[in-house]
Design a protein around this motif. Structure first.
Motif, short mmCIF file in Angstrom:
data_model
loop_
_atom_site.label_atom_id
_atom_site.label_comp_id
_atom_site.label_asym_id
_atom_site.label_seq_id
_atom_site.Cartn_x
_atom_site.Cartn_y
_atom_site.Cartn_z
N ALA A 333 -35.92 -4.84 30.51
CA ALA A 333 -36.11 -4.03 31.73
C ALA A 333 -34.79 -3.71 32.42
CB ALA A 333 -37.04 -4.77 32.68
N GLY A 334 -33.67 -4.19 31.84
CA GLY A 334 -32.36 -3.86 32.39
C GLY A 334 -31.82 -4.91 33.36
N TRP A 335 -32.38 -6.12 33.33
CA TRP A 335 -31.95 -7.16 34.25
C TRP A 335 -31.39 -8.36 33.48
CZ3 TRP A 335 -32.46 -6.83 39.71
CH2 TRP A 335 -33.06 -5.65 40.14
N GLN A 336 -30.77 -9.29 34.20
CA GLN A 336 -30.22 -10.50 33.59
C GLN A 336 -31.17 -11.67 33.76
OE1 GLN A 336 -26.62 -9.96 36.04
NE2 GLN A 336 -25.45 -10.59 34.24
N GLN A 367 -24.74 -6.26 24.30
CA GLN A 367 -24.89 -7.32 25.28
C GLN A 367 -24.68 -8.67 24.61
OE1 GLN A 367 -28.92 -6.00 26.45
NE2 GLN A 367 -28.12 -5.81 28.54
N GLY A 368 -24.53 -9.72 25.44
CA GLY A 368 -24.28 -11.03 24.87
C GLY A 368 -24.93 -12.13 25.68
N ASP A 390 -20.26 -8.30 35.45
CA ASP A 390 -20.37 -6.87 35.09
C ASP A 390 -21.66 -6.57 34.32
OD1 ASP A 390 -19.98 -7.62 32.40
OD2 ASP A 390 -17.84 -7.11 32.43
N GLY A 391 -22.47 -7.61 34.05
CA GLY A 391 -23.78 -7.39 33.44
C GLY A 391 -23.80 -7.37 31.93
N THR A 392 -22.62 -7.50 31.26
CA THR A 392 -22.65 -7.50 29.79
C THR A 392 -23.27 -8.79 29.24
OG1 THR A 392 -20.37 -8.34 29.81
CG2 THR A 392 -20.68 -5.96 29.52
N ALA A 393 -23.26 -9.86 30.05
CA ALA A 393 -23.97 -11.09 29.67
C ALA A 393 -25.40 -10.96 30.15
CB ALA A 393 -23.30 -12.32 30.28
N ALA A 394 -26.29 -10.60 29.24
CA ALA A 394 -27.69 -10.38 29.63
C ALA A 394 -28.41 -11.71 29.85
CB ALA A 394 -28.40 -9.58 28.54
N LEU A 395 -27.97 -12.75 29.14
CA LEU A 395 -28.57 -14.07 29.28
C LEU A 395 -27.47 -15.08 29.59
CD1 LEU A 395 -31.03 -16.00 28.98
CD2 LEU A 395 -30.47 -16.16 26.54
N VAL A 396 -27.70 -15.92 30.60
CA VAL A 396 -26.73 -16.93 31.00
C VAL A 396 -27.40 -18.29 30.87
CG1 VAL A 396 -25.21 -17.77 32.82
CG2 VAL A 396 -25.68 -15.31 32.61
N ALA A 410 -24.74 -9.58 38.21
CA ALA A 410 -24.87 -8.15 38.49
C ALA A 410 -26.31 -7.84 38.90
CB ALA A 410 -24.48 -7.33 37.27
N ARG A 411 -27.28 -8.34 38.12
CA ARG A 411 -28.70 -8.05 38.39
C ARG A 411 -29.54 -9.20 37.82
NH1 ARG A 411 -30.45 -2.73 38.83
NH2 ARG A 411 -32.01 -2.96 37.21
N LEU A 412 -29.66 -10.27 38.60
CA LEU A 412 -30.45 -11.42 38.13
C LEU A 412 -31.93 -11.14 38.38
CD1 LEU A 412 -30.62 -14.28 36.96
CD2 LEU A 412 -30.39 -15.16 39.31
N GLY A 413 -32.69 -11.02 37.31
CA GLY A 413 -34.11 -10.72 37.46
C GLY A 413 -35.02 -11.91 37.24
#
Length: 717
Positions: A333-336, A367-368, A390-396, A410-413
């Motif tokens: 959905a475009g979020w982290q 993404q990473g 910057d949002g390139t890390a989709a999963l932390v 950037a966008r924690l969902g």
């Protein structure tokens, strides 16, 4: 002459007047002690109820006092002397019309000798003992016989150092006279399912004030058993109010959360969706239970209000893959998505699994996956922080490092918290605030391998939606559990050698890292040396929490690869470690571990095709026998592998406070109600709470504030 300590009687007579608890500053030791107990408001003192009662309303004739009985006697002092041998003591003989009793004091002031002189009329309360010279009392509470007998039982309150009973009694009496207790149970609400019998014998409702006044100063003719087992109508009134306050606060928290905004997380329109790609790539099929909870979570993520869901399942039930699929929906959905685990070893286990599953799929999207932990090198950490920002890390994935202030998403969902009971309220709140800059809340998925019994879930998790994985994946080998006394340790080491020679691996868990003078327990370093000597042809490793992170990773890699045969460890391997070739788990001093912890440790074996065993090595100590609680825990482990049954028994043994980890989780635990015995009251509170919030919101808010104060804040996490 050395200055002796004051007796209880003297302390009772000289206690300073109680403070007004609403004052902010605590200056005297007694005031500080009140604050330590959380007795700040008048209502706090009013709800600080007695542990037990003493009957000072009647006088017992000395000749009628039975040995071992706590009684109050009254008479005239016929002898009073300080005896120096065999130790300094004050001996006072008290005589009434029926006989005499000797009062013996080892700690006293010279003034006591004077006030308890020959001819004085005294009243003494204590336990009567028989002796060679007749009846005696050791350190009784002594008062003048001129004092009028009380009309009610004397309360004995829970207290701490620097807070005498007399001071606490006066503080509570002052608060009771001052506290405002308007009725909050509106007549239009269903009444609790019991008759509140009035003091006049007729059926009439006890008000909260009636109940509190009675419980602090009960009439001497009350049946003490009804006070001790909390079955008296006054107790029932308090328990009903407490359960209602708990349910109100949780329903209110749920309503408040429903008003918040959260990102709507649905898979991207283009096919195939990321979670479908992951399902196709997995080397196994989901169980029916996993598919069901995935649907429940996906339904929540598609809403514009924050999800607040607890995912519970037994050890090895497959919660991680469910979390990964939820993360896929979020990323699609475009979020982290952030996954936080309590230990570095568990976080690394998640990281390696998720890397294997998701990195190939995310790589195609540019993404990473980012890793955050306390022991990272500065350059690596800076790189991860930049990718997160910057949002390139989709999963932390990481430990507590994920919630540090410098971590900016950037966008924690979606925030996933594994073993959520190990994180404090402030830590969970910090993770929720990572989306503040967008004026939204992230969805929260909390995972636990300690299943919550139904009554506990109804009470303590009423503000949560609960998803349960109630079946294990196929292929899990049942683990046989054996109890062995530590006197047979040599036999066990021989069996371990046989297992390793057959190509298997083993864990050996110890409760301490190094030897402790306070506890005579086996320790990991000594056990490692012992097993290394006993198994010279095998590699024996050591793992504990004080080791550097890099060294811990090396040890775990050696064990997972099979190059290391035996791993001696502390409970750092309790959760998350997955080595299918390990088929033997030895837990030394098993009687010292909690039931859920034993079950978690046992879950480290039985993950492959080989028959697996868990050996609970116990010590009876000098007594030669196990304590009742330890015996119940070990018996439960031997009788069942079912995590839900283990959780039920754990609740019975420990009670809800310890089961939930009250100190760490911040849960506002019940002080008066009992979940096992008060299910009728709990059902009533669950029915009434939403009605009260809807129809009488001001009374509901007043009720929550009275009973919970700031404790309801924990529900926000």
């Amino acid at each position: 002459m050395p200055k002796a300590r004051r007796s209880t009687a003297d302390a009772a007579h000289t206690a300073e007047p109680p403070p007004r608890p609403r004052k902010a500053a605590a200056t005297s030791p007694a005031q500080q002690a009140l604050h330590k107990l959380g007795l700040v408001r008048d209502i706090d003192l009013a709800l600080h109820l007695p542990l037990r009662y003493e009957d000072e309303t009647r006088i017992t004739a000395i000749a009628s006092a039975r040995e071992g009985e706590a009684v109050q006697i009254e008479g005239t002092v016929t002898a009073s002397q300080v005896q120096l041998h065999p130790r300094r003591q004050l001996l006072v003989t008290l005589q009434d019309a029926s006989g005499s009793c000797e009062l013996r004091f080892f700690s006293f002031y010279p003034s006591h000798h004077k006030t308890m002189g020959v001819g004085a009329r005294l009243r003494a309360r204590g336990e009567v003992r028989g002796g060679f010279w007749g009846r005696q009392m050791l350190h009784p509470v002594v008062r003048s016989a001129d004092v009028e007998l009380p009309a009610a039982l004397t309360p004995v309150y829970p207290t701490v150092a620097q807070l005498p009973q007399a001071y606490l009694r006066r503080a509570i009496a002052t608060a009771l006279a001052r506290v405002q207790l308007p009725e909050t149970l509106a007549p239009g609400l269903p009444p609790p399912p019991m008759a509140f019998h009035g003091r006049n014998g007729h059926q009439s409702a006890w008000t909260l004030r009636d109940a509190l006044l009675f419980l602090h100063r009960p009439a001497p003719d009350v049946a003490l058993a009804t006070l001790e087992d909390h079955s008296h109508p006054a107790w029932q009134r308090l328990k009903a109010e407490e359960l209602l306050a708990q349910q109100l606060s949780q329903h209110a928290a749920r309503r408040e959360r429903a008003q918040l905004a959260a990102p709507v997380l649905r898979p991207a329109a283009q096919a195939p969706a990321l979670h479908e790609q992951l399902l196709a790539a997995l080397p196994f099929a989901l169980t029916a239970a996993q598919r069901r909870v995935c649907q429940e979570i996906a339904g929540d993520l598609a809403l514009s209000r924050p999800m607040h869901r607890l995912l519970q399942g037994d050890v090895g039930s497959g919660k991680t893959v469910v979390a990964a699929l939820a993360a896929c929906i979020c990323i699609d959905a475009g979020w982290q998505c952030a996954l936080m685990a309590p230990t570095e070893i568990l976080a690394e286990q998640h990281f390696s699994k998720l890397i294997g599953w998701l990195r190939p799929l995310l790589g195609e999207r540019g993404q990473g996956v980012a890793w955050l932990a306390g022991g990272q090198k500065k350059r690596e950490r800076a790189s991860m922080l930049e990718a997160i920002a910057d949002g390139t890390a989709a999963l932390v994935v990481g430990t507590h490092a994920v919630i540090q202030e410098q971590v900016q998403f950037a966008r924690l969902g979606l925030a996933v918290i594994d073993e959520q009971h190990r994180f404090g309220v402030a830590q969970r709140l910090a993770l929720r605030k990572k989306l503040d800059h967008l004026g939204q809340e992230p969805h929260m998925l909390m995972m636990s391998a300690t299943p919550i019994p139904r009554t506990l879930a109804m009470s303590y998790y009423a503000d949560l939606d609960v998803s349960t994985i109630d079946e294990l994946p196929p292929g899990r080998t049942p683990v046989v559990t054996r109890l062995i006394a530590d006197s047979r340790k040599d036999e066990l080491i021989e069996r371990l050698a046989t297992q390793v020679a057959a190509g298997r691996q083993a864990y050996w868990v110890c409760p301490l890292i190094e030897e402790s003078e306070a506890l005579d327990l086996s320790n990991a370093t000594a056990t490692h040396a012992e097993l290394s000597e006993a198994l010279p042809d095998m590699r024996v490793g050591l793992l504990h929490s004080r080791m550097p992170a890099a060294e811990k990773r090396t040890v775990m890699e050696e064990f997972k690869s099979g190059r290391m045969h035996v791993l001696v460890s502390t409970t750092v391997i309790e959760v998350g470690v997955d080595v299918p070739n390990a088929s033997l788990m030895v837990i030394e001093h098993a009687e010292r571990f909690g039931l859920s912890q034993l079950h978690q440790l046992r879950g480290r074996v039985g993950r492959g095709a080989a028959a697996s065993a868990c050996v609970l090595l116990y010590s009876t100590g000098d007594s030669g026998r196990l304590g009742e609680t330890a015996r119940e825990r070990l018996k439960a482990m031997q009788e069942t592998n079912d995590g839900f049954e283990i959780a039920r028994r754990d609740l019975d043994i420990r009670g809800p406070g310890e089961f939930l980890g009250a100190r760490q989780s911040g849960d506002a635990l019940l002080r008066f109600a009992d979940l096992a015995g008060d299910t009728g009251l709990l059902d009533w509170a669950r029915e009434v709470a939403p009605l009260m919030l809807e129809q009488y919101p001001e009374l509901a808010a007043q009720h929550i504030e009275r009973w919970m104060g700031s404790k309801s804040d924990y529900l926000k996490a």
